[in-house]
Design a protein around this motif. Structure first.
Motif, mmCIF file in Angstrom:
data_model
loop_
_atom_site.group_PDB
_atom_site.id
_atom_site.type_symbol
_atom_site.label_atom_id
_atom_site.label_comp_id
_atom_site.label_asym_id
_atom_site.label_seq_id
_atom_site.Cartn_x
_atom_site.Cartn_y
_atom_site.Cartn_z
ATOM 1 N N GLY A 17 0.787 -1.282 -0.065
ATOM 2 C CA GLY A 17 -0.182 0.047 0.084
ATOM 3 C C GLY A 17 0.973 1.281 -0.174
ATOM 4 O O GLY A 17 0.320 2.274 0.007
ATOM 5 N N HIS B 241 -2.583 -0.513 -4.218
ATOM 6 C CA HIS B 241 -2.778 -1.618 -3.407
ATOM 7 C C HIS B 241 -1.913 -2.895 -3.954
ATOM 8 O O HIS B 241 -2.304 -4.025 -4.562
ATOM 9 C CB HIS B 241 -4.491 -2.089 -4.082
ATOM 10 C CG HIS B 241 -4.890 -3.271 -3.418
ATOM 11 N ND1 HIS B 241 -5.366 -3.038 -1.887
ATOM 12 C CD2 HIS B 241 -5.419 -4.311 -3.680
ATOM 13 C CE1 HIS B 241 -5.820 -4.034 -1.556
ATOM 14 N NE2 HIS B 241 -5.782 -4.817 -2.631
ATOM 15 N N TYR B 242 -0.690 -2.732 -3.571
ATOM 16 C CA TYR B 242 0.209 -3.812 -3.802
ATOM 17 C C TYR B 242 1.562 -3.504 -2.965
ATOM 18 O O TYR B 242 1.675 -2.497 -2.488
ATOM 19 C CB TYR B 242 0.639 -3.730 -5.559
ATOM 20 C CG TYR B 242 1.311 -2.644 -5.997
ATOM 21 C CD1 TYR B 242 0.512 -1.688 -6.512
ATOM 22 C CD2 TYR B 242 2.592 -2.624 -6.024
ATOM 23 C CE1 TYR B 242 1.098 -0.617 -7.098
ATOM 24 C CE2 TYR B 242 3.246 -1.483 -6.678
ATOM 25 C CZ TYR B 242 2.579 -0.332 -7.054
ATOM 26 O OH TYR B 242 3.187 0.643 -7.579
ATOM 27 N N GLY C 182 -4.216 -8.022 -4.732
ATOM 28 C CA GLY C 182 -3.249 -6.857 -4.974
ATOM 29 C C GLY C 182 -1.903 -7.691 -5.511
ATOM 30 O O GLY C 182 -0.774 -7.248 -5.070
ATOM 31 N N TYR D 68 -0.407 -5.506 -10.434
ATOM 32 C CA TYR D 68 -0.263 -4.161 -10.246
ATOM 33 C C TYR D 68 0.330 -3.337 -11.433
ATOM 34 O O TYR D 68 1.344 -3.980 -12.312
ATOM 35 C CB TYR D 68 0.533 -3.536 -9.001
ATOM 36 C CG TYR D 68 1.881 -4.105 -8.902
ATOM 37 C CD1 TYR D 68 2.194 -5.624 -8.600
ATOM 38 C CD2 TYR D 68 2.881 -3.385 -9.371
ATOM 39 C CE1 TYR D 68 3.458 -5.704 -8.194
ATOM 40 C CE2 TYR D 68 4.040 -3.956 -9.122
ATOM 41 C CZ TYR D 68 4.516 -4.812 -8.790
ATOM 42 O OH TYR D 68 5.598 -5.452 -8.513
#
Lengths: 149, 255
Positions: A32, A36-37, B143, B146
């Motif tokens: 984050g 969102h990774y 997630g 990305y």
């Protein structure tokens, strides 16, 4: 304060604290930071090992072959197009040798007759054009139009 | 009079409730608005925004790109795992289209349709489109996939749970499940190479320079020059994926 709240507030407080503790251990480091990774994943993807060294690395030692290649129609090719990945060879030139493909089918990958290929491509019928000879018996792959015989 | 007062207060109540409800809904739904949170082309011209160009008119279908990709990125050699591959399109005189891709083109192509039946035939190299509104990124529940700030769609192998949602979400079929790692795998645009200033493996080996890798943010760069000089299209533009893989000479039959 109503007595119900007196019992419920500590209970809720405990739930929130437990949730925060669990969250601390379950959410990975750097998640984050940018989205969102996991931000560290970008660096991990950068660190992977290379297998192709690039044309310039080949020309450092094999400048004679590079000059030959440059002088003819195969000038647009990279050395590794035919010889395969060369990073390991640049690191251990004595032990790791690259392959020299000499099969007719390999040259045919580009030069066999196929209506799908663009018109500028030099194409031959593999079955008709000197079928019992290897291409490199006549053509030097580094200088295809300098015929050997 | 009394009824009027009640009517007015009811009207006010509904107004306030609608406003509060609207605010709450936008507040709650915003984090799920993937388009809003998609990475954007950096305005700073020194920052990279990687893209890719493919010139179909130059592609000779040798399949060296598909082979080099497997060698560079240790993609399994089985003929159904590919990060990039080449398709042979044959449009016949009767209008029907034949699409072939034996082993992704690595072993070469053979034209099986007789010459007199062919109206037009060409090769189309395929790979990840590195969309900036990626359906795959929006589909990932954890997630693990990305978009980097420089516009490359990557996979976090250590975090992927192998649920295959992204494989279904990709409209270009560019993802597969790695048989040993059991995580998803896809083209990284050779992120380990381009971040060291090298070009991608497929561009390195392309004998006719049909593949162009470059920075869309670099006005004098090779890719921007290619886009200016040719009439380029992306695949499936109606899906609004924000694809950054541009094709010159893309026929309408290509899916």
């Amino acid at each position: 304060m109503p007595p119900q709240l007196k019992t419920l507030i500590p209970l809720f407080g405990a739930f929130i604290v437990l949730f925060l503790i669990a969250r601390h251990f379950l959410v990975p480091v750097s998640f984050g930071e940018l989205g969102h990774y996991r931000f560290n994943s970008i660096a991990e993807n950068k660190e992977k090992a290379m297998n192709y060294a690039g044309k310039d690395a080949c020309a450092d030692c094999h400048d004679d072959k590079a000059a030959q290649l440059k002088s003819d129609v195969h000038s647009g090719l990279s050395c590794e197009t035919c010889h395969g990945p060369g990073q390991a060879h640049t690191e251990n030139p004595e032990t790791v040798k690259l392959n020299k493909p000499d099969q007719r089918s390999f040259c045919g990958n580009c030069h066999s007759m196929n209506a799908s290929r663009p018109k500028f491509m030099v194409q031959i019928e593999l079955k008709e054009h000197n079928p019992d000879k290897k291409c490199i018996e006549c053509h030097n792959p580094h200088q295809p139009w300098q015929l050997k015989e | 009079m009394a009824t009027k007062g009640i009517e007015e207060s009811r009207r006010n109540f509904i107004r306030k409730a609608a406003a509060a409800g609207g605010l709450l809904a936008t507040g709650l739904l915003n984090p799920f608005n993937a388009i809003l949170y998609a990475v954007e082309k950096p305005t700073d011209p020194t920052k990279h925004w990687w893209g890719f160009g493919i010139d179909i008119e130059k592609c000779i279908g040798c399949g060296r790109c598909a082979n080099a990709c497997k060698e560079e990125n240790n993609v399994p050699r089985e003929p159904f795992y590919f990060r990039n591959w080449v398709e042979q399109y044959t449009i016949k005189n009767d209008g029907s289209v034949k699409v072939e891709s034996p082993n992704g083109g690595i072993d070469g192509f053979v034209q099986t349709v007789p010459k007199e039946d062919i109206f037009k035939a060409f090769f189309v190299p395929k790979m990840c489109n590195h969309c900036y509104k990626s359906p795959c990124v929006q589909a990932c529940p954890v997630g693990a996939t990305y978009e980097t700030p420089d516009g490359v769609v990557l996979v976090d192998e250590t975090y992927c749970i192998g649920c295959r949602y992204c494989v279904q979400a990709c409209p270009y079929g560019c993802r597969y499940i790695h048989p040993e790692k059991n995580t998803v795998d896809k083209c990284t645009l050779c992120y380990h190479r381009i971040s060291k200033g090298k070009t991608t493996a497929c561009v390195e080996v392309c004998p006719t320079q049909a593949r162009i890798f470059g920075d869309l943010n670099d006005k004098n760069g090779e890719l921007v020059k290619f886009l200016k000089e040719h009439t380029c299209l992306v695949l499936k533009p109606h899906l609004n994926t924000g694809s950054k893989l541009y094709y010159n000479g893309l026929n309408g039959e290509v899916r």
